[in-house]
Design an enzyme around this catalytic site. Structure first.
Site, mmCIF file in Angstrom:
data_model
loop_
_atom_site.group_PDB
_atom_site.id
_atom_site.type_symbol
_atom_site.label_atom_id
_atom_site.label_comp_id
_atom_site.label_asym_id
_atom_site.label_seq_id
_atom_site.Cartn_x
_atom_site.Cartn_y
_atom_site.Cartn_z
ATOM 1 N N TRP A 177 -32.559 -26.828 -53.022
ATOM 2 C CA TRP A 177 -32.984 -25.411 -52.403
ATOM 3 C C TRP A 177 -33.760 -25.593 -51.018
ATOM 4 O O TRP A 177 -33.504 -24.593 -50.290
ATOM 5 C CB TRP A 177 -34.174 -24.969 -53.340
ATOM 6 C CG TRP A 177 -33.807 -24.448 -54.852
ATOM 7 C CD1 TRP A 177 -33.773 -25.074 -55.819
ATOM 8 C CD2 TRP A 177 -32.642 -23.229 -54.888
ATOM 9 N NE1 TRP A 177 -32.948 -24.275 -56.937
ATOM 10 C CE2 TRP A 177 -32.226 -23.377 -56.102
ATOM 11 C CE3 TRP A 177 -32.137 -22.496 -53.849
ATOM 12 C CZ2 TRP A 177 -31.401 -22.269 -56.575
ATOM 13 C CZ3 TRP A 177 -31.190 -21.511 -54.371
ATOM 14 C CH2 TRP A 177 -30.913 -21.328 -55.712
ATOM 15 N N ASP A 195 -41.547 -22.596 -50.214
ATOM 16 C CA ASP A 195 -40.923 -21.958 -51.291
ATOM 17 C C ASP A 195 -41.519 -22.484 -52.538
ATOM 18 O O ASP A 195 -41.494 -23.617 -52.901
ATOM 19 C CB ASP A 195 -39.375 -22.497 -51.192
ATOM 20 C CG ASP A 195 -38.616 -21.955 -52.603
ATOM 21 O OD1 ASP A 195 -39.068 -21.330 -53.384
ATOM 22 O OD2 ASP A 195 -37.384 -22.243 -52.317
ATOM 23 N N LYS A 240 -39.194 -17.305 -62.952
ATOM 24 C CA LYS A 240 -39.809 -18.671 -63.561
ATOM 25 C C LYS A 240 -41.065 -18.299 -64.233
ATOM 26 O O LYS A 240 -41.209 -18.165 -65.170
ATOM 27 C CB LYS A 240 -39.625 -19.737 -62.626
ATOM 28 C CG LYS A 240 -37.993 -20.103 -62.256
ATOM 29 C CD LYS A 240 -38.175 -20.220 -60.898
ATOM 30 C CE LYS A 240 -36.638 -20.439 -60.269
ATOM 31 N NZ LYS A 240 -35.456 -20.847 -61.004
HETATM 32 C C1 PLP Z 1 -36.788 -23.375 -55.563
HETATM 33 C C2 PLP Z 1 -35.921 -22.153 -55.551
HETATM 34 N N1 PLP Z 1 -35.903 -21.511 -54.565
HETATM 35 C C3 PLP Z 1 -35.038 -20.469 -54.230
HETATM 36 C C4 PLP Z 1 -34.258 -19.863 -55.362
HETATM 37 C C5 PLP Z 1 -33.301 -18.932 -55.239
HETATM 38 O O1 PLP Z 1 -33.749 -17.799 -56.038
HETATM 39 P P1 PLP Z 1 -32.880 -16.534 -56.242
HETATM 40 O O2 PLP Z 1 -32.032 -17.054 -57.228
HETATM 41 O O3 PLP Z 1 -34.239 -15.634 -56.862
HETATM 42 O O4 PLP Z 1 -32.425 -16.196 -54.920
HETATM 43 C C6 PLP Z 1 -34.304 -20.766 -56.463
HETATM 44 C C7 PLP Z 1 -33.533 -20.311 -57.888
HETATM 45 O O5 PLP Z 1 -33.620 -20.861 -58.757
HETATM 46 C C8 PLP Z 1 -35.142 -21.972 -56.522
HETATM 47 O O6 PLP Z 1 -35.239 -22.373 -57.854
#
Ligand code: PLP
Length: 363
Positions: free
Chosen positions: A103, A175, A199
Site C-alpha cells: 500500500w 495511511d 475495515k
Molecule cells: C492500507 C490501505 N490503504 C489503502 C487501501 C485502498 O483502499 P480503497 O480500496 O478504499 O481505495 C487499502 C485497501 O485495502 C488499504 O488496506
C-alpha cells in the site's frame, strides 16, 4: 440473527453484530420519521444531526484536537492517495514516502503524478538475507519536503508500526486504513491521517480524513473541488451528496466503540487476539509467519502452511468449520486472518483450534 460464521476478510470486513442489528431495526423507519436514513436529504436537520454526532464521537474516541478538521469523503483509501498529494504539494511539490509494503508503494504511484517523490526503504538492512527485516527508525529525510508519508499498517503484508516515526518539522501523513481505531494513537503527532472505512469504521464507499488546519492552504490551484480539503472542510464534507448511509453506519460503529470502553480497551483486546494467533503459529512446525516480531500487525496476520499444496484443502475445511475469507492476498499467497475490532477473541480461538486440528490431521 447472529452471524453464523467468523469472517476474516481484509475488507470490506466484519462489522459488529450489534451495529448491524441496530441498522436493521431502524432500516425502514429511522427515528420514527417513517423513512430510512438512506432516504433523507443530506441537507435535512435529521441527517445533519447524524453526521455531526458521528464526527463528535470520532473526535472523542481519538482525542482529536480542535485545530484538526475531520472530513467524511468518497473515494476510499486510493482516492486519498491522489487527494493528499494534490492538497499538500501545491506550494512545494516534493515529498518523502517510506516504503514498507504494497500500500505504501501504491500511494507513491499517485503522488508521482503531481510531484517529486523519494521512496525511502522502511526497513533496516537484514542481518542475513533470509531473516525478517526490522522497521527502520531513522531515514534520510528531506527537511524541505512538503510531508513524509507512511502506511501504519500494511494490510497485504501484515506489517504494522508499533511507534510513530519522528520527522521533525516536516508534517507526517499516515495511511491508517487498516488500523484506525484499533488502539490509542496520538493525533497531534500527525499533519494528516486518512483511512478507507471498510475495515474498522464501517462499510466501503467512505474515507475519513483528519487534517491539521495549517495544512489547508497548500493545494494545487487546479485541484478538483471534490478533492479540495479546504473546500470540503468549509462545506462540512457536504460539497456534494456524501455517502450518507455509510456515514450513518460509521456513526453506529463509533457509538459501539464507546460502549466497549474506547480505544484503550480495543487495544488490549486486539493485542490479546494477535498474541493468541502469533503464539500458536510460532510454536507450530506446520505454520509460519515471516514478519519481524516487532513489526507484526495486530489487524492482518498472514501465515503460510509448510506445504502450499495443502492450501486449498485448508481453505475448504476452514469454510466448512465456519471460518471464512482466510485466503492470503494474491501477491503474498498462503493465508491471512484479518482480525479487526469486530472480530471477537472467540473467533481467533476457533481459528487456532481449527489450525491445530488441521495440522494434526496432516501429520
Ligand atoms: C492500507 C490501505 N490503504 C489503502 C487501501 C485502498 O483502499 P480503497 O480500496 O478504499 O481505495 C487499502 C485497501 O485495502 C488499504 O488496506
Amino acid at each position: 440473527m447472529e452471524n453464523t460464521v467468523y469472517n476474516f476478510s481484509a475488507g470490506p470486513a466484519m462489522l459488529p453484530v450489534d451495529v448491524m442489528q441496530q441498522a436493521q431495526a431502524e432500516f425502514c423507519n429511522f427515528n420514527n420519521l417513517g423513512v430510512s436514513v438512506m432516504e433523507l436529504s443530506h441537507r435535512s436537520q435529521d441527517f445533519i444531526s447524524v453526521a455531526t454526532q458521528a464526527e463528535q464521537d470520532l473526535r472523542d474516541l481519538m482525542h482529536i484536537p480542535d485545530n484538526y478538521k475531520v472530513l467524511f469523503l468518497q473515494g476510499g483509501g486510493r482516492g486519498q492517495f491522489a487527494a493528499l498529494a494534490l492538497n499538500l504539494m501545491g506550494k512545494n511539490a516534493k515529498a518523502d514516502y517510506i516504503v514498507t509494503g504494497q500500500w505504501s508503494k501504491s500511494a507513491i504511484a499517485e503522488a508521482e503524478k503531481v510531484g517529486q517523490v523519494r521512496a525511502l526503504d522502511g526497513f533496516v538492512k537484514a542481518e542475513n538475507e533470509q531473516g525478517p527485516r526490522a522497521l527502520a527508525t531513522e531515514w534520510d529525510l528531506d527537511p524541505n519536503a512538503a510531508f513524509v508519508h507512511y502506511c501504519i499498517n500494511e494490510t497485504v503484508d501484515g506489517i504494522e508500526y508499533p511507534f510513530i516515526p519522528e520527522t521533525g518539522d516536516v508534517p507526517l501523513v499516515a495511511d491508517m486504513s487498516s488500523t484506525i481505531l484499533s488502539r490509542p494513537v496520538d493525533v497531534t503527532k500527525f499533519g494528516l491521517i486518512y483511512a478507507g472505512a471498510q475495515k474498522n469504521i464501517g462499510p466501503s464507499g467512505l474515507a475519513v480524513v483528519i487534517v491539521r488546519d495549517d495544512l489547508l492552504d497548500q493545494a494545487f490551484p487546479n485541484t478538483p473541488a471534490i478533492m479540495d480539503y479546504a473546500a470540503l472542510a468549509k462545506a462540512d464534507s457536504m460539497l456534494n451528496t456524501p455517502p450518507t448511509y455509510a456515514w450513518y453506519l460509521a456513526g453506529l460503529v463509533f457509538k459501539w466503540l464507546k460502549r466497549q470502553g474506547g480505544l484503550t480497551v480495543m487495544g488490549e483486546r486486539n493485542k490479546a487476539k494477535a498474541d493468541l494467533l502469533y503464539n500458536y503459529v510460532d510454536a507450530s512446525d506446520f505454520y509460519s509467519n515471516s514478519v519481524h516480531p516487532e513489526a507484526r500487525s495486530w489487524m492482518n496476520i498472514p501465515f503460510q502452511l509448510k506445504d502450499d499444496s495443502l492450501n486449498e484443502a485448508f481453505l475448504a475445511q476452514a469454510k466448512a468449520a465456519g471460518l471464512v475469507a482466510l485466503k492470503g492476498h494474491r501477491l503474498v499467497g498462503g493465508m491471512r486472518a484479518s482480525v479487526y475490532n469486530a472480530m471477537p477473541i472467540e473467533g481467533v480461538q476457533a481459528l487456532v483450534d481449527f489450525m491445530d486440528k488441521f495440522a494434526k490431521q496432516q501429520g
